[in-house]
Write an enzyme that holds these catalytic residues in place. Sequence first.
Site, mmCIF file in Angstrom:
data_model
loop_
_atom_site.group_PDB
_atom_site.id
_atom_site.type_symbol
_atom_site.label_atom_id
_atom_site.label_comp_id
_atom_site.label_asym_id
_atom_site.label_seq_id
_atom_site.Cartn_x
_atom_site.Cartn_y
_atom_site.Cartn_z
ATOM 1 N N HIS A 284 -22.793 19.006 5.028
ATOM 2 C CA HIS A 284 -22.641 20.190 4.182
ATOM 3 C C HIS A 284 -21.547 20.004 3.134
ATOM 4 C CE1 HIS A 284 -25.328 22.628 6.725
ATOM 5 N NE2 HIS A 284 -24.881 21.840 7.687
ATOM 6 N N LYS B 187 7.169 -0.601 0.040
ATOM 7 C CA LYS B 187 8.280 -0.655 0.997
ATOM 8 C C LYS B 187 9.552 -1.175 0.332
ATOM 9 C CE LYS B 187 5.441 -1.438 5.130
ATOM 10 N NZ LYS B 187 5.126 -2.369 6.227
ATOM 11 N N GLU C 215 -7.041 -1.924 3.691
ATOM 12 C CA GLU C 215 -5.883 -2.815 3.608
ATOM 13 C C GLU C 215 -6.285 -4.282 3.648
ATOM 14 O OE1 GLU C 215 -1.777 -1.489 5.135
ATOM 15 O OE2 GLU C 215 -2.526 -2.814 6.707
#
Length: 404
Positions: free
Chosen positions: A279, A395, A252
């Site tokens: 792995h 938003k 961000e």
Amino acid sequence: MINKLYFNPSDKAVQENAFEALCQEQNYIGYYNLPNQDITPLLEYCNTIPDDIETIAVIGIGGSSLGAKAVYEFIKPTKELKRRLCFFESTDPINITTLLSKIDLEKTHFLVISKSGTTIETFSIYKYLYSLQNNASAYTFITDPGSPLEQYAKEIKASVLHLPDNVGGRFSVLSAVGLVPLALCGIDIEALLLGAKSIKESFFNNGYMKDTLLKKAAFYAKHHAQYHINCIFAYSETLKYFCEWYVQLWGESLGKHQRHSAFHVGLTPIGLIGPKDQHSFLQLIMEGTRDKSVTFIKIEDFHDNITIPDITLTHLESLDTLNSLPFSKLINMQCDSVIEALQDQGDIPLDTISVTSVTEKNIGSLIFYYELLTSLVGELIDVNTYDQPGVEAGKIILKKKLEA
């Protein structure tokens, strides 16, 4: 905390310019001052919470929860805490219902955290919880002074705590946002701040951290077009949520338009946990595209001395080399082996961070180290480290959909 770099530093003048920029930022960016704050008022407030409260529940998202969660999950395995801490940070209905099934509402104190005071995710969850527990004394609200949330809290006569000036959510863990829930659980927030302060003083007073952080940030910035993926490879499960906090902080803060051009820039953060991710993701680092740098984080003392039993298994005698080996030594041998293997490649930027033990002071140091590193890299790649217009765009669209 020791940070060892395995790559060559960049131009010294570039580093000094970045250092001067951060010295100036201290005058108007609030997180720099948090290690030196007076926490007496916060501790006095925490003492007002009744002793019969068993659970502290944070209602918040992103920077309102990730930092406290990172510290809590780091310390919890090695320390007997006085209260449990849980996080309502998703609008996933299954998650909300599951969390509620694990707490006693009458013995829970809720911290509702929103810098703006209007975070949609936070208040959708709060409305639901308030429908189940409408006693105002069960809630504390943490927000900016004068926000709509503060006005609401005063209306219902609930407690309110404030964020300091100019402290963004992802940099707020060392403010009331993180310190209050942690203190209420019995975590030593004074030691947490002491660790952060040690990094701050070392950096700004020409100590060991100044040279180390400047070299690392300058390298990342100079090579950000090639090595645009930054991996933390932490060799402890206790650092899982620290990695999540780092992903928000790094992504961000650094994924932006440049301030003085039209270019899009950014360094993609990836959090890995060893040895598990040896792995999976290690193969991509080892033989994949050379676009990744890797920071290994090791813990020297795990506060746990369990060892592998001295047992021979039929047909598996070759594994007797493990016998009587402490797990704490094995996990660090695994880490060192991966580091050596990547060094042999010769073209993967590496560094290691050694943390002496699992303590509040050490996680405080690690948090402030990464906050400073983020600010330095942001300055050097020419972005505004402290805004998030890309997040705000989503938003705005969501609010329009809700209004419709």
